[in-house]
Scaffold this motif. Structure first.
Motif, PDB file in Angstrom:
ATOM      1  N   PHE A   1     -27.549 -49.032  24.045  1.00 35.35           N
ATOM      2  CA  PHE A   1     -27.999 -48.527  22.902  1.00 35.35           C
ATOM      3  C   PHE A   1     -29.419 -49.449  22.469  1.00 35.35           C
ATOM      4  O   PHE A   1     -30.112 -49.647  22.970  1.00 35.35           O
ATOM      5  N   GLN A   2     -29.782 -47.887  21.183  1.00 37.95           N
ATOM      6  CA  GLN A   2     -31.017 -48.018  20.525  1.00 37.95           C
ATOM      7  C   GLN A   2     -30.925 -46.990  19.338  1.00 37.95           C
ATOM      8  O   GLN A   2     -30.188 -46.069  19.118  1.00 37.95           O
ATOM      9  N   GLN A   3     -31.879 -47.906  18.539  1.00 34.67           N
ATOM     10  CA  GLN A   3     -31.679 -47.388  17.502  1.00 34.67           C
ATOM     11  C   GLN A   3     -32.446 -46.491  17.502  1.00 34.67           C
ATOM     12  O   GLN A   3     -33.918 -46.515  17.902  1.00 34.67           O
ATOM     13  N   ILE A   4     -31.528 -44.912  16.399  1.00 31.93           N
ATOM     14  CA  ILE A   4     -32.807 -43.823  16.902  1.00 31.93           C
ATOM     15  C   ILE A   4     -34.043 -44.275  15.368  1.00 31.93           C
ATOM     16  O   ILE A   4     -33.744 -44.979  14.425  1.00 31.93           O
ATOM     17  N   GLY A   5     -35.415 -43.738  16.394  1.00 31.96           N
ATOM     18  CA  GLY A   5     -36.490 -44.005  15.285  1.00 31.96           C
ATOM     19  C   GLY A   5     -37.449 -45.117  15.568  1.00 31.96           C
ATOM     20  O   GLY A   5     -38.336 -45.526  15.483  1.00 31.96           O
TER      21      GLY A   5
ATOM     22  N   ASN B   1     -26.215 -44.009  13.018  1.00 33.02           N
ATOM     23  CA  ASN B   1     -27.635 -43.881  14.071  1.00 33.02           C
ATOM     24  C   ASN B   1     -28.163 -44.155  14.903  1.00 33.02           C
ATOM     25  O   ASN B   1     -29.356 -44.853  15.303  1.00 33.02           O
ATOM     26  N   VAL B   2     -27.134 -44.636  16.246  1.00 36.41           N
ATOM     27  CA  VAL B   2     -27.149 -45.335  16.884  1.00 36.41           C
ATOM     28  C   VAL B   2     -27.276 -44.362  18.508  1.00 36.41           C
ATOM     29  O   VAL B   2     -26.089 -43.012  18.297  1.00 36.41           O
TER      30      VAL B   2
ATOM     31  N   ASP C   1     -38.214 -47.589  20.346  1.00 36.54           N
ATOM     32  CA  ASP C   1     -38.184 -47.720  21.452  1.00 36.54           C
ATOM     33  C   ASP C   1     -37.019 -48.503  22.503  1.00 36.54           C
ATOM     34  O   ASP C   1     -37.401 -47.799  23.382  1.00 36.54           O
ATOM     35  N   SER C   2     -36.921 -49.112  21.568  1.00 34.07           N
ATOM     36  CA  SER C   2     -36.607 -50.555  22.552  1.00 34.07           C
ATOM     37  C   SER C   2     -34.685 -50.430  22.261  1.00 34.07           C
ATOM     38  O   SER C   2     -33.662 -49.982  21.323  1.00 34.07           O
TER      39      SER C   2
END
Length: 241
Positions: A110-114, A60-61, A116-117
């Motif tokens: 890298f951005q975790q899904i869900g 989920n990334v 904005d960071s």
């Protein structure tokens, strides 16, 4: 005609000699033995861009490969011609195949899904040639691990971080945290593979034992493995002699 042949022969000879010199460039230069590592400086003259994101299967990334733009493709007005296939190609900095990103990358974001960071892998100069997701280990242990092959030191002291420098092995989790070097400084990584049944990553390195700046038959090959079932990623050595 003979004069022309002589010119062609001389040109070929010069080309071959220049290629030979380039291939013989040492990977390590020991000008200052007091220094155990040479950290290259960031090149602020480069234009850095990111490719479109990649999502490894079952994670989920989002991963954003980051690299240098080919500024040679800029047009005479200082902009970019969106209608040019060559210019479009110059914006592509990585290639993606199943569970692996390859290229000449300066970083990964890298951005975790869900959310904005966006997290940056490292703030140090590196040249990443491959990022591999260990999906088989994730299926077995639920640990989502990335393996990186990269250069992190200007070992030949030519003021550039490139493929002529020693390649090292790093690990991180799927979100880019716990970015950890697992190979020793000044040892070139030869290759690595994963044995799923043992949850281990095996890799070989070569040490410039005679300090001649090159890796050859007179040097020492080291054998290592990492137990991927835990989270400490401790490197263990094994001997085949």
């Amino acid at each position: 005609m003979k004069g022309l042949l002589k010119i062609v022969s001389c040109s070929i000879f010069v080309l071959l000699m220049s290629c030979k010199k380039e291939t013989e460039m040492p990977k390590v230069i020991y000008e200052n033995p007091s220094k155990t590592a040479v950290q290259p400086k960031m090149d602020t003259t480069k234009i850095v861009v990111a490719d479109l994101p990649v999502q490894m299967q079952g994670t989920n990334v989002l991963l954003f490969p980051v690299g240098d733009l080919n500024v040679a493709e800029r047009n005479s007005k200082g902009g970019y011609d969106s209608s040019s296939a060559v210019n479009k190609q110059s914006f592509k900095i990585s290639n993606y195949s199943e569970n692996e990103i390859t290229g000449y990358l300066r970083n990964v974001k890298f951005q975790q899904i869900g959310t904005d960071s966006i997290k940056t892998l490292t703030d140090k100069p590196v040249l990443i040639q491959s990022v591999t997701y260990l999906k088989t280990i994730a299926d077995k242990t639920k640990q989502q691990i990335l393996v990186y092959m990269l250069a992190d030191m200007d070992t030949n002291k030519d003021n550039a971080l490139d493929t002529n420098d020693i390649q090292s092995l790093y690990l991180s989790d799927i979100s880019g945290t716990h970015f950890t070097k697992v190979s020793a400084d000044f040892q070139e990584v030869i290759d690595w593979n994963v044995i799923e049944s043992k949850c281990r990553l095996y890799f070989r390195t070569i040490e410039d034992a005679n300090k001649n700046g090159a890796f050859d038959k007179n040097d020492i090959v080291h054998y290592h493995f990492i137990d991927l079932s835990g989270k400490d990623w401790k490197v263990s050595d094994y001997n085949l002699n």
